[in-house]
Design an enzyme around this catalytic site. Sequence first.
Site, mmCIF file in Angstrom:
data_model
loop_
_atom_site.group_PDB
_atom_site.id
_atom_site.type_symbol
_atom_site.label_atom_id
_atom_site.label_comp_id
_atom_site.label_asym_id
_atom_site.label_seq_id
_atom_site.Cartn_x
_atom_site.Cartn_y
_atom_site.Cartn_z
ATOM 1 N N ASN A 9 0.948 -1.238 0.075
ATOM 2 C CA ASN A 9 0.094 -0.027 -0.146
ATOM 3 C C ASN A 9 0.909 1.156 -0.049
ATOM 4 O OD1 ASN A 9 -2.023 1.708 0.467
ATOM 5 N ND2 ASN A 9 -2.354 1.445 2.399
ATOM 6 N N TRP A 10 1.070 1.781 -1.147
ATOM 7 C CA TRP A 10 1.942 3.073 -1.421
ATOM 8 C C TRP A 10 1.171 4.362 -0.415
ATOM 9 C CZ3 TRP A 10 3.609 3.236 -7.150
ATOM 10 C CH2 TRP A 10 4.601 2.024 -7.489
ATOM 11 N N LYS A 11 -0.189 4.288 -0.252
ATOM 12 C CA LYS A 11 -0.794 5.242 0.401
ATOM 13 C C LYS A 11 -0.564 6.689 -0.570
ATOM 14 C CE LYS A 11 -0.142 3.188 4.672
ATOM 15 N NZ LYS A 11 -0.076 3.259 6.156
ATOM 16 N N HIS A 100 -9.718 1.421 4.908
ATOM 17 C CA HIS A 100 -8.435 1.670 5.599
ATOM 18 C C HIS A 100 -8.553 2.577 6.756
ATOM 19 C CE1 HIS A 100 -4.286 2.627 6.643
ATOM 20 N NE2 HIS A 100 -3.816 1.676 5.830
ATOM 21 N N GLU A 102 -6.927 5.029 7.759
ATOM 22 C CA GLU A 102 -6.577 6.387 7.506
ATOM 23 C C GLU A 102 -7.589 7.146 7.037
ATOM 24 O OE1 GLU A 102 -2.904 5.499 5.550
ATOM 25 O OE2 GLU A 102 -2.001 5.122 7.575
ATOM 26 N N GLU A 149 -5.796 -4.774 10.808
ATOM 27 C CA GLU A 149 -4.800 -3.678 10.954
ATOM 28 C C GLU A 149 -5.155 -3.010 12.097
ATOM 29 O OE1 GLU A 149 -2.685 -2.759 6.965
ATOM 30 O OE2 GLU A 149 -4.547 -1.434 7.247
ATOM 31 N N GLY A 155 2.400 2.308 10.927
ATOM 32 C CA GLY A 155 3.274 3.279 10.576
ATOM 33 C C GLY A 155 4.085 3.445 11.874
ATOM 34 N N SER A 186 3.232 -2.036 10.427
ATOM 35 C CA SER A 186 4.637 -2.258 10.556
ATOM 36 C C SER A 186 5.127 -3.612 10.462
ATOM 37 C CB SER A 186 5.105 -1.970 12.132
ATOM 38 O OG SER A 186 4.460 -0.703 12.325
HETATM 39 P P1 PGA Z 1 2.716 0.120 7.479
HETATM 40 O O1 PGA Z 1 1.334 0.563 6.882
HETATM 41 O O2 PGA Z 1 3.197 -0.955 7.112
HETATM 42 O O3 PGA Z 1 3.376 1.312 7.101
HETATM 43 O O4 PGA Z 1 2.746 0.256 8.994
HETATM 44 C C1 PGA Z 1 0.281 -0.433 6.754
HETATM 45 C C2 PGA Z 1 -1.047 0.041 6.371
HETATM 46 O O5 PGA Z 1 -1.306 0.822 6.635
HETATM 47 O O6 PGA Z 1 -1.691 -0.623 5.618
#
Ligand code: PGA
Length: 225
Positions: A9-11, A100, A102, A149, A155, A186
């Site tokens: 997931n590049w976000k 997600h 976020e 998640e 993150g 992570s």
């Molecule tokens: P991360 O993100 O691996 O940077 O913790 C995972 C995610 O949000 O999908």
Amino acid sequence: MKSLFIVGNWKSNKTIRETKEWVQGFMAHGSWLLTKPSTLTVVVCAPFTALSTLKQGVQDNNLPIGLGAQDLSKFDMGAYTGDINANMVKELADWVIIGHSERRTNHKESDPELAIKVTQANNAGLRVIYCVPDATTLVPRNVDIVAYEPVWAIGTGTSDTPENAQGVCAQIKQTSGVKIVIYGGSVTAGNVASFCAMQDIDGVLPGGASLNPEKFTQLLIAAQT
Ligand code: PGA
């Protein structure tokens, strides 16, 4: 060996130029994926603006990478300024992340709204990776993969333990009926194998560790050990 799903997931990262560099980097480090029969399904979820470039790179180099978006509109086509609808996504990708954390936090996306997005994705023929922060969050019908998640692990550099994640993923399978459940938060090349070794964890969703093609390749290698 069980089948594993690795969903990068590049976000909100990578310009078109950086996407081309990522493809070149992946060719330099990860092209072994082309030749080695693998139990991995690899998907990269890029920003809408990078999807076309990534698709071209994947096609030109015959890379075994599936393409995914990170969101889609709850609306059909029409007068919805700024929205990217499911049929538009389907032109460039086969997968989509929905729910997600976020987006739940930054855009206040609710469970009912997310269920509508799943329906939109289903109608367009997209495969859905649905994210939940715990085992009690509702999972809509017709999702292909659930990603567990925990918000505090995303993150932060502090992942869940494989043992706890195993318990949560098993519970999600039981309550949702979805057969493929992966872990995100992570994940790195250093810890991916311990998650993938768990009976009810069918892969991982790395964010930060998918941005650098060399690190991502190391994670793919480690996942299979
Ligand atoms: P991360 O993100 O691996 O940077 O913790 C995972 C995610 O949000 O999908």
